[in-house]
Scaffold this active site. Structure first.
Site, PDB file in Angstrom:
ATOM      1  N   ASP A 403      37.960  26.341  33.506  1.00 42.46           N
ATOM      2  CA  ASP A 403      38.454  26.993  34.288  1.00 42.46           C
ATOM      3  C   ASP A 403      37.905  28.389  34.920  1.00 42.46           C
ATOM      4  O   ASP A 403      37.130  28.964  34.006  1.00 42.46           O
ATOM      5  CB  ASP A 403      39.751  27.622  33.658  1.00 42.46           C
ATOM      6  CG  ASP A 403      40.947  28.370  34.899  1.00 42.46           C
ATOM      7  OD1 ASP A 403      41.589  27.692  35.429  1.00 42.46           O
ATOM      8  OD2 ASP A 403      40.655  29.629  34.619  1.00 42.46           O
ATOM      9  N   ILE A 404      37.883  28.404  36.125  1.00 42.13           N
ATOM     10  CA  ILE A 404      37.012  29.600  36.525  1.00 42.13           C
ATOM     11  C   ILE A 404      37.696  30.988  36.450  1.00 42.13           C
ATOM     12  O   ILE A 404      38.684  31.185  36.494  1.00 42.13           O
ATOM     13  CB  ILE A 404      36.546  29.622  38.284  1.00 42.13           C
ATOM     14  CG1 ILE A 404      36.081  28.399  38.162  1.00 42.13           C
ATOM     15  CG2 ILE A 404      35.940  30.814  38.758  1.00 42.13           C
ATOM     16  CD1 ILE A 404      35.983  28.251  39.980  1.00 42.13           C
ATOM     17  N   GLU A 448      41.372  25.682  40.112  1.00 38.78           N
ATOM     18  CA  GLU A 448      40.178  26.078  40.009  1.00 38.78           C
ATOM     19  C   GLU A 448      39.743  25.538  38.268  1.00 38.78           C
ATOM     20  O   GLU A 448      38.864  25.777  37.863  1.00 38.78           O
ATOM     21  CB  GLU A 448      39.822  27.616  39.789  1.00 38.78           C
ATOM     22  CG  GLU A 448      40.668  28.322  38.789  1.00 38.78           C
ATOM     23  CD  GLU A 448      42.005  28.476  39.064  1.00 38.78           C
ATOM     24  OE1 GLU A 448      42.601  29.646  38.759  1.00 38.78           O
ATOM     25  OE2 GLU A 448      42.793  28.035  40.060  1.00 38.78           O
TER      26      GLU A 448
END
Length: 524
Positions: A403-404, A448
């Site tokens: 996950d960004i 994301e």
């Protein structure tokens, strides 16, 4: 060797008498004749083998048989057991009336048989043969899988009634003209690298097809069409090889379908060139036979050519240049129409296949990243778990979830377009970092978030790969957003379902976020 006949060109006479005279005392000939049917075919071949084993002089076997509505599989298998140095060629006896199944073979001293086979055995120290086969029928690109067949009955292509292919693509349906309508459009298949054609003889009430020879389940077949230009080009090419052999006699076995294709006025065009090489004679057949590399093959819609010679090869200067032999008249006027029509079909098919491939790809990939979409990566994870559960695979299954970090700020501060660039950059990092990694699938889980399936890696190896990804992404700098980071969770599958595995890797990712982000957390 000399051949005497009333007429070497195509003739409409009901009876043609051909006499071949062998001039060398070393040349031997022997005729064997047997009753012939499905129950006795293999035994007849075994009897021939027994005679040939006891007669080392035998070099070639010419055969004529009544084979209508017979499976030749066992016969061909048994004939393939003959000594490797023996050439075999011939054809099925055929009635001039295609709707009449009556045919017969006979020989001096052995009588007349409506269900029989005649073998002419030839050989000797000064006897030589050369054989070739010519098709000229060209396959279309569209492939069909034989999904159900029993000997010569073809039940299904691609899981549908076999007649559907002719009905759908050629508008040929079951009626009293079915045989004559399909003669020009046989099925094309490959057998050990050799092109073979199979012609439908009749359509049954259940929409299955009675083929001219056996069909094998699992084989790929294509519709083929007759191309006069290709046929004549093949005849010139193989004709020159036969001319270089310097034969004294040429024997041809031509499928009756070829006569139907050319028509009575033009059929001589595919055999007349051989007359410029040596006296030529032959038969129209229901099925052609030729032994190639030891295997006895049953052909259809094919021209089998056998050249014979006694004595040594004459000097080069005596050989015929078949390229200089001309066909009396040009009967290829329909070539441009055929070529253009087939070119249109092939181009349209190629475009359709390309569109279908793109459509199939778009259904399983994410449009922004070109990685698998969530549905597809989930399907792959579930399949991997099912394979291990069914003991089809013994590898360790690991998941990596990314996950960004702080991605909402990227969108809020720099805009969604820059956010898309960051997501695309992470997808590129995943592709580059996992290049060469065995059994690895990449997918966009949503927004994301990304998921990596490793179907043959333990958790330690998965964690090492995750750390490599984390460092690689952190080193990327964007023109407006600068450097960004990811948090990563890693876990390894147990004896559990997919949902339990998703929950654990998601929890590992949450722990990485809670611990300060930009790090990898493993959870057993």
């Amino acid at each position: 060797m000399k051949i005497k006949t009333f007429n070497l060109s195509l003739t409409s006479a009901k009876i043609i008498l051909t006499c071949t005279i062998f001039e060398y005392e070393t040349t031997q000939a022997k005729i064997l004749q047997f009753p012939f049917g499905e129950e006795s075919a293999a035994q007849d071949a075994a009897e021939l083998k027994k005679y040939c084993d006891a007669s080392p002089w035998v070099q070639a076997v010419e055969m004529h048989a009544t084979i209508m509505n017979m499976s030749m599989m066992e016969f061909c298998r048994e004939m393939s057991l003959l000594r490797e140095d023996i050439q075999v060629f011939g054809g099925g006896a055929f009635n001039p009336d295609m709707d009449d199944e009556t045919a017969a073979v006979f020989s001096k001293g052995n009588g007349f048989l409506e269900h029989g086979i005649v073998f002419l055995l030839l050989g000797g120290t000064d006897f030589h043969t050369y054989s070739a086969f010519i098709s000229g029928w060209k396959p279309l690109k569209r492939k069909f899988k034989v999904t159900k067949a029993d000997r010569e009955v073809l039940y299904e292509l691609d899981g549908k009634p076999a007649l559907d292919v002719y009905r759908r693509f050629l508008n040929i349906d079951r009626n009293d003209k079915f045989f004559s309508n399909t003669l020009e459009f046989p099925l094309f298949l490959e057998h050990d690298g050799i092109d073979i054609l199979r012609c439908p003889l009749a359509a049954n009430d259940d929409d299955s097809l009675v083929m001219s020879s056996d069909m094998q389940e699992g084989a790929d077949v294509r519709l083929a069409y007759g191309d006069p230009e290709t046929i004549l080009a093949s005849i010139r090419e193989d004709g020159q090889k036969i001319a270089d052999f310097c034969p004294e006699v040429i024997q041809t076995f031509s499928c009756a379908a070829r006569r139907a294709f050319w028509g009575d006025e033009n059929i001589s065009d595919e055999t007349i060139l051989f007359n410029s090489v040596a006296p030529t004679t032959g038969f129209y057949t229901h099925g052609e036979f030729l032994r190639i590399n030891g295997d006895m093959l049953n052909f259809n819609v094919t021209l089998v050519i056998v050249a014979m010679r006694e004595g040594d090869m004459p000097q080069t200067g005596q050989r015929v240049n078949i390229a200089k032999a001309q066909i009396d008249k040009d009967n290829t006027e329909k070539i441009p129409i055929i070529r253009r029509f087939v070119s249109f079909i092939e181009a349209s098919t190629a475009e359709l296949e390309e569109m279908n491939m793109k459509l199939a790809l778009s259904s399983v990939t994410d449009g922004l990243t070109r990685l698998y979409n969530r549905a597809e990566i989930e399907r792959k994870i579930r399949n991997a778990l099912d394979r291990r559960k069914n003991q089809e695979s013994s590898g360790n299954i690991s998941l990596i979830m990314l996950d960004i970090d702080n991605f909402k700020k990227v969108n809020d501060i720099y805009g969604h377009k820059e956010g898309d660039h960051v997501i695309q950059a992470l997808a590129d990092v995943l592709r580059n970092t996992t290049t060469g990694v065995h059994s690895c699938s990449l997918g966009r889980w949503g927004g994301e978030e990304f998921m990596i399936l490793l179907s043959d890696s333990n958790m330690d190896d998965a964690a090492a790969l995750a750390e490599k990804i984390r460092l690689a992404f952190a080193s990327v700098s964007y023109e407006t957003a600068g450097c960004q980071t990811v948090s990563i969770g890693v876990t390894q599958a147990k004896d559990e379902n997919a949902d339990a595995l998703y929950n654990r890797v998601d929890k590992a990712l949450y722990m990485a976020k809670a611990a300060g982000k930009n790090q990898v957390v493993m959870l057993v």
